[in-house]
Design a protein around this motif. Sequence first.
Motif, PDB file in Angstrom:
ATOM      1  N   LEU A  21       0.816  -0.987  -0.114  1.00 52.34           N
ATOM      2  CA  LEU A  21       0.159  -0.010  -0.081  1.00 52.34           C
ATOM      3  C   LEU A  21       0.920   1.398  -0.047  1.00 52.34           C
ATOM      4  N   LYS A  22       1.917   1.290   0.932  1.00 54.76           N
ATOM      5  CA  LYS A  22       2.858   2.433   0.775  1.00 54.76           C
ATOM      6  C   LYS A  22       3.485   2.513  -0.453  1.00 54.76           C
ATOM      7  N   ALA A  23       3.774   1.531  -1.005  1.00 51.72           N
ATOM      8  CA  ALA A  23       4.500   1.393  -2.583  1.00 51.72           C
ATOM      9  C   ALA A  23       3.635   2.051  -3.234  1.00 51.72           C
ATOM     10  N   CYS A  24       2.286   1.782  -3.436  1.00 51.20           N
ATOM     11  CA  CYS A  24       1.570   2.067  -4.433  1.00 51.20           C
ATOM     12  C   CYS A  24       1.300   3.538  -4.137  1.00 51.20           C
ATOM     13  N   HIS A  25       1.056   4.141  -2.912  1.00 51.10           N
ATOM     14  CA  HIS A  25       0.955   5.544  -2.636  1.00 51.10           C
ATOM     15  C   HIS A  25       2.239   6.412  -3.119  1.00 51.10           C
ATOM     16  N   GLU A  26       3.259   5.762  -3.250  1.00 51.69           N
ATOM     17  CA  GLU A  26       4.455   6.547  -3.554  1.00 51.69           C
ATOM     18  C   GLU A  26       4.508   6.419  -5.030  1.00 51.69           C
ATOM     19  N   ASN A  27       4.283   5.278  -5.403  1.00 50.37           N
ATOM     20  CA  ASN A  27       4.404   5.356  -7.071  1.00 50.37           C
ATOM     21  C   ASN A  27       3.235   5.873  -7.833  1.00 50.37           C
ATOM     22  N   HIS A  28       2.148   6.277  -7.056  1.00 50.47           N
ATOM     23  CA  HIS A  28       0.878   6.911  -7.984  1.00 50.47           C
ATOM     24  C   HIS A  28       0.564   8.070  -7.141  1.00 50.47           C
ATOM     25  N   GLY A  29       1.230   9.070  -7.553  1.00 56.64           N
ATOM     26  CA  GLY A  29       1.001  10.524  -6.596  1.00 56.64           C
ATOM     27  C   GLY A  29      -0.438  11.167  -6.925  1.00 56.64           C
ATOM     28  N   PHE A  30      -0.899  11.289  -8.016  1.00 54.09           N
ATOM     29  CA  PHE A  30      -2.386  11.517  -8.061  1.00 54.09           C
ATOM     30  C   PHE A  30      -3.359  10.586  -8.154  1.00 54.09           C
ATOM     31  N   ALA A  31      -2.999   9.548  -8.853  1.00 51.25           N
ATOM     32  CA  ALA A  31      -4.045   8.263  -8.858  1.00 51.25           C
ATOM     33  C   ALA A  31      -4.574   7.804  -7.770  1.00 51.25           C
ATOM     34  N   LYS A  32      -3.868   7.838  -6.750  1.00 50.92           N
ATOM     35  CA  LYS A  32      -4.022   7.381  -5.363  1.00 50.92           C
ATOM     36  C   LYS A  32      -5.134   8.023  -5.051  1.00 50.92           C
ATOM     37  N   PHE A  33      -5.595   9.300  -5.296  1.00 48.91           N
ATOM     38  CA  PHE A  33      -6.812   9.912  -4.832  1.00 48.91           C
ATOM     39  C   PHE A  33      -7.883   9.559  -5.860  1.00 48.91           C
ATOM     40  N   VAL A  34      -7.743   8.873  -6.651  1.00 44.96           N
ATOM     41  CA  VAL A  34      -9.037   8.746  -7.586  1.00 44.96           C
ATOM     42  C   VAL A  34      -9.133   6.883  -7.471  1.00 44.96           C
ATOM     43  N   GLY A  35      -8.626   6.227  -6.470  1.00 45.66           N
ATOM     44  CA  GLY A  35      -8.713   5.099  -6.001  1.00 45.66           C
ATOM     45  C   GLY A  35      -7.920   3.811  -6.817  1.00 45.66           C
ATOM     46  N   ILE A  36      -6.889   4.208  -7.209  1.00 46.94           N
ATOM     47  CA  ILE A  36      -5.811   3.156  -7.848  1.00 46.94           C
ATOM     48  C   ILE A  36      -5.402   2.165  -6.769  1.00 46.94           C
TER      49      ILE A  36
END
Length: 80
Positions: A21-36
């Motif tokens: 989860l932390k890696a996903c948030h780091e790798n997808h700066g803006f996309a994490k806000f739209v649910g990736i």
Amino acid sequence: MHTDLSSHLHTPACNKLIEELKACHENHGFAKFVGICNTIDDQVVKCLKSERVARSAANRARARERQSKYKEKILQGEAN
């Protein structure tokens, strides 16, 4: 909002999911806000819940054991 995600507080399985989860948030700066990262987040929530349920069951079992010991002592004290 999750509980404290420190690695020493969780099982290895949950720690792996937390790192993903932390890696996903780091790798997808803006996309994490739209649910990736939502699927990983859901897995983390389920894992944390299973840990909490297991911890609660263990605490209840210890409490019952402690209460039965106290009751035995009280009954022994009344018998004397």
